[in-house]
Design a protein around this motif. Structure first.
Motif, PDB file in Angstrom:
ATOM      1  N   UNK A   2       0.847  -1.192   0.000  1.00  0.00           N
ATOM      2  CA  UNK A   2       0.000   0.000   0.000  1.00  0.00           C
ATOM      3  C   UNK A   2       0.876   1.233   0.000  1.00  0.00           C
ATOM      4  N   UNK A   3       0.514   2.211  -0.822  1.00  0.00           N
ATOM      5  CA  UNK A   3       1.315   3.428  -0.967  1.00  0.00           C
ATOM      6  C   UNK A   3       0.922   4.429   0.109  1.00  0.00           C
ATOM      7  N   UNK A   8       8.662   9.373   5.761  1.00  0.00           N
ATOM      8  CA  UNK A   8       9.430   8.211   6.213  1.00  0.00           C
ATOM      9  C   UNK A   8       9.353   7.079   5.211  1.00  0.00           C
ATOM     10  N   UNK A   9       8.158   6.860   4.660  1.00  0.00           N
ATOM     11  CA  UNK A   9       7.983   5.797   3.679  1.00  0.00           C
ATOM     12  C   UNK A   9       8.781   6.112   2.409  1.00  0.00           C
ATOM     13  N   UNK A  39      10.748  -3.809   6.772  1.00  0.00           N
ATOM     14  CA  UNK A  39       9.659  -2.864   7.030  1.00  0.00           C
ATOM     15  C   UNK A  39       8.702  -2.791   5.850  1.00  0.00           C
ATOM     16  N   UNK A  40       9.256  -2.883   4.633  1.00  0.00           N
ATOM     17  CA  UNK A  40       8.421  -2.740   3.441  1.00  0.00           C
ATOM     18  C   UNK A  40       7.869  -4.075   2.956  1.00  0.00           C
ATOM     19  N   UNK A  71       6.016  12.549  -4.525  1.00  0.00           N
ATOM     20  CA  UNK A  71       7.114  12.847  -5.448  1.00  0.00           C
ATOM     21  C   UNK A  71       8.116  13.787  -4.783  1.00  0.00           C
ATOM     22  N   UNK A  72       7.618  14.793  -4.091  1.00  0.00           N
ATOM     23  CA  UNK A  72       8.505  15.736  -3.402  1.00  0.00           C
ATOM     24  C   UNK A  72       9.300  15.031  -2.304  1.00  0.00           C
ATOM     25  N   UNK A  73       8.606  14.124  -1.567  1.00  0.00           N
ATOM     26  CA  UNK A  73       9.304  13.368  -0.531  1.00  0.00           C
ATOM     27  C   UNK A  73      10.436  12.523  -1.131  1.00  0.00           C
ATOM     28  N   UNK A  74      10.122  11.869  -2.258  1.00  0.00           N
ATOM     29  CA  UNK A  74      11.137  11.027  -2.909  1.00  0.00           C
ATOM     30  C   UNK A  74      12.319  11.855  -3.409  1.00  0.00           C
TER      31      UNK A  74
END
Length: 777
Positions: A2-3, A8-9, A39-40, A71-74
């Motif tokens: 699940x996305x 953190x993810x 975790x994933x 996208x910004x988090x990545x």
């Protein structure tokens, strides 16, 4: 999976995406990565196949959710990995492009991307990604010369596929040509029957040269590599033949050689002896018909040298072997030609028969080679050691050293002994036994009690490989480093151009047009500087050319002074002995005064010429470089270094003075206290004739050298300027193409960006490896 739109993810996903083929094994064994994976994907096994599937799954889910926040988090997580030296800058750009393409194109299917199994458009296998601080190193220190050559060729070919610039491709082709045409030469000398052919056959692992007790030929033989074996026979030209005829007036053995040859060929002599000299390609099986004293019907007398081409492994690496006639060859002209070839050899081997080693010819040749021929290293091979005991072998080597020392002391040069002996390596060998092992006669060889190692052949081969191709070989290192530098700069410039183009493809056409206008203005100013520099180069070349002419005139005057000095030394010595001691000086003394005086004098002339030209060219180079600096050119290997040029072009004394000595000694026999005037006239005429030859040879050598030096100076300084001009033209053309792409083909511009980022990743990898080649030899 699940996305989740959490920072953190995103960090966890970024770490999964940072794994590629190079660091995957390390990642699978690392506890920290294992925790991220758990975790994933708690229920999924950690292995290569599942990691690749997970990377594609992350990208597929990202496209499905199309979350700007995520996208910004990545992007932020990727940047952090780059800061921590886990992810390369180019890899970050790759992912940014992928995220943009996935977000903006609803219809796109990531399974259709090239290399989709390696995370869709990432091309991870070509990135340099450091996992948890473990850096990828490219250390070539322990690689052999051939391994470095192979790696360099591979990198050149790989780079050629990635770059588009015609000027950069031309540089790569130049580097490939230099590697293809690499050449290392070995000169082999010794008196007749010293065993030269046997040793060379053992090294070549083939019975290719005649090994009869009575030599089949006294010709100079040059061995080179070719896939299809063949031979080329070179005959004397008219000038060389006339020179031998002239020598025959004073040297009886030459007179007989000429007389016998003319008697045999008569009017047909001109079929072989021509103005330019005839060369004839023949089948190797026919060689004896031209070189054998027994089979050639005297045609061997007309042959100056032979080129032998063979498909042999040792020659394949660019090695040329110069197998010289024996030092006791009656045709002195061959000795002059031998010296000419030896002066350009990278390594010289001198063979001495253990049973008759350190003959006067051997010692004279060794001293002459190291003192006057520009030979910097000499391998002395003691042959036929199977015929003597180990104690006798040690005595042979010590006797050779003692003989060298005594000869130097006789010449009042005893102080040079240590310097000369340091340049000599002695290796004993049973070449005939070694040849048996290399030509399917191992059983016969074993019966002698000598193993292949004990025969000494490995010691010789190790020495050759070390001197020619080892880490201490200046020539081998220069070949690798200079061409690796060319590759490095071409890859780096292409990488920078691609990065710039990637930035441009994200600009508006108006901004690009403004950039084009600024670039044209800047290039116009640079072009003006280049034209001024090219004019300055012409001026400097003209000044250097005039200086070279002046230097030649000075050398001519110095030769005249040497002429007078030699005359005075010989005449005064003869006069003193006749008037003071009532006897003539010995033939050995007069020969020594003549030959050592001429050799020392000519060597001084050449050294002074070299010093004068070096000093002037350095000043000229500095004058130009001060102006080049304004353009901030990285000249790489293009800068002209006159010291390097002279180091690789030995300028030795190649004349043979046997004819002069014979003429002077003949006159000395007739000399008495009452006939000193007649002796003086004979001495003057002999020296006059000799100095005509000396000055002609010296002038030809230095004139040719002037032209070569001036040509190299011009090329080395002009090439980077011409290259900059071409680069500027290409930059303008590329920017115009980019404007067209942005204005009319938006989709193609995005595809172009993806392609460029892939190339950038690959070029970064190549640059890393190439840096190791030209920095860790």
């Amino acid at each position: 999976m699940t996305f989740y739109n959490s920072e953190e993810f995103a960090k966890l996903c970024a770490i999964i995406l940072s794994v590629n083929e190079e660091n995957m094994d390390t990642a699978c064994k690392t506890d920290s990565f294992g925790k991220v994976w758990k975790k994933l994907f708690e229920a999924r096994a950690l292995n290569k196949k599942n990691i690749e599937a997970a990377k594609n799954e992350i990208l597929a889910e990202f496209k499905k959710q199309n979350s700007a926040a995520f996208k910004n988090y990545l992007d932020k997580a990727m940047a952090k990995l780059h800061e921590e030296d886990i992810l390369s800058w180019q890899r970050v750009q790759n992912y940014k492009e992928v995220f943009t393409v996935l977000a903006e194109n609803d219809a796109i299917d990531i399974s259709s991307f090239p290399h989709a199994r390696q995370s869709a458009l990432i091309f991870a296998q070509n990135d340099i990604v450091k996992m948890h601080g473990t850096k990828t190193k490219h250390d070539f220190t322990n690689k052999s010369f051939q391994e470095k050559i192979d790696i360099l060729f591979e990198l050149l070919n790989e780079t050629n596929k990635l770059i588009e610039s015609p000027s950069q491709r031309a540089k790569l082709e130049k580097a490939k040509k230099a590697l293809d045409e690499r050449s290392f030469s070995i000169g082999v000398t010794g008196v007749m029957n010293a065993g030269k052919s046997t040793l060379l056959n053992a090294i070549l692992r083939a019975d290719i040269l005649g090994t009869a007790v009575v030599p089949e030929t006294a010709n100079l033989t040059i061995l080179k590599y070719a896939q299809t074996p063949k031979a080329v026979v070179n005959f004397w030209n008219i000038r060389e033949w006339q020179s031998m005829e002239k020598s025959g007036k004073f040297l009886p053995r030459i007179a007989k050689f000429i007389e016998d040859t003319k008697s045999k060929f008569g009017g047909n002599l001109s079929d072989f002896i021509t103005d330019k000299g005839v060369s004839k390609e023949i089948n190797i099986q026919e060689l004896s018909l031209y070189t054998s004293a027994a089979k050639s019907d005297m045609k061997c007398n007309l042959v100056k040298s032979v080129e032998l081409y063979a498909n042999l492994a040792f020659l394949k690496e660019g090695v040329t072997i110069v197998d010289t006639p024996g030092l006791d060859d009656p045709v002195t002209k061959r000795e002059e030609i031998t010296k000419e070839y030896l002066s350009s050899c990278d390594l010289m081997i001198h063979l001495m028969n253990a049973a008759q080693s350190a003959t006067a010819k051997d010692i004279d040749f060794i001293i002459d080679a190291l003192m006057y021929q520009g030979i910097s290293r000499l391998l002395v091979v003691i042959t036929r050691i199977d015929a003597i005991s180990e104690n006798e072998l040690n005595e042979v080597i010590e006797y050779a050293k003692t003989s060298i020392k005594m000869q130097l002391e006789r010449q009042n040069k005893g102080g040079l002994f240590s310097a000369i002996i340091e340049k000599i390596e002695f290796i004993p060998i049973a070449a005939k036994i070694a040849l048996m092992y290399r030509t399917n006669r191992a059983k016969e060889a074993e019966e002698t009690g000598y193993s292949e190692e004990k025969s000494g052949i490995f010691a010789v081969e190790n020495y050759l490989n070390s001197v020619l191709f080892g880490n201490g070989s200046e020539k081998a290192n220069l070949l690798i480093t200079s061409n690796a530098k060319i590759l490095y700069l071409a890859a780096e410039e292409s990488l920078n151009a691609y990065k710039k183009e990637c930035e441009n493809l994200n600009k508006s056409s108006d901004k690009l047009k403004a950039d084009l206008e600024n670039l044209q203005l800047q290039n116009s100013k640079t072009e003006a500087k280049i034209e001024n520099l090219l004019l300055s180069l012409k001026t400097v070349l003209k000044e250097l050319e005039e200086f070279a002419k002046t230097l030649l005139l000075e050398m001519d005057a110095r030769a005249n002074s040497l002429h007078a000095k030699i005359f005075s030394r010989v005449f005064d010595d003869v006069k003193y002995e006749l008037e003071k001691n009532k006897k003539k000086p010995s033939s050995e003394r007069i020969t020594y005064i003549l030959q050592s005086g001429l050799k020392d004098g000519i060597l001084d002339l050449v050294r002074d010429y070299r010093f004068g030209f070096s000093k002037q060219s350095v000043l000229a180079q500095e004058k130009l470089l001060s102006q080049f600096d304004n353009l901030k050119l990285d000249l790489g290997t293009e800068t002209f270094h006159v010291k390097t040029f002279f180091a690789s072009n030995a300028l030795g004394v190649k004349q043979d003075f046997e004819e002069l000595s014979a003429r002077v000694l003949s006159a000395l026999k007739q000399c008495s206290k009452n006939t000193l005037d007649a002796f003086a006239e004979n001495l003057k005429n002999a020296l006059k004739d000799e100095f005509i030859n000396i000055k002609r040879e010296l002038n030809a050598l230095l004139s040719s050298l002037n032209n070569t030096l001036l040509g190299e100076f011009q090329t080395k300084n002009e090439e980077p300027l011409r290259s900059l001009q071409n680069s500027m033209k290409e930059e303008i053309a590329n920017l115009n193409n980019q404007i067209t792409l942005v204005e009319l083909h938006a989709a193609k511009a995005k595809e172009r960006g993806i392609i460029l980022r892939d190339r950038c990743a690959k070029l970064e990898n190549i640059i890393k490896k190439t840096a190791g080649l030209h920095g860790n030899i």
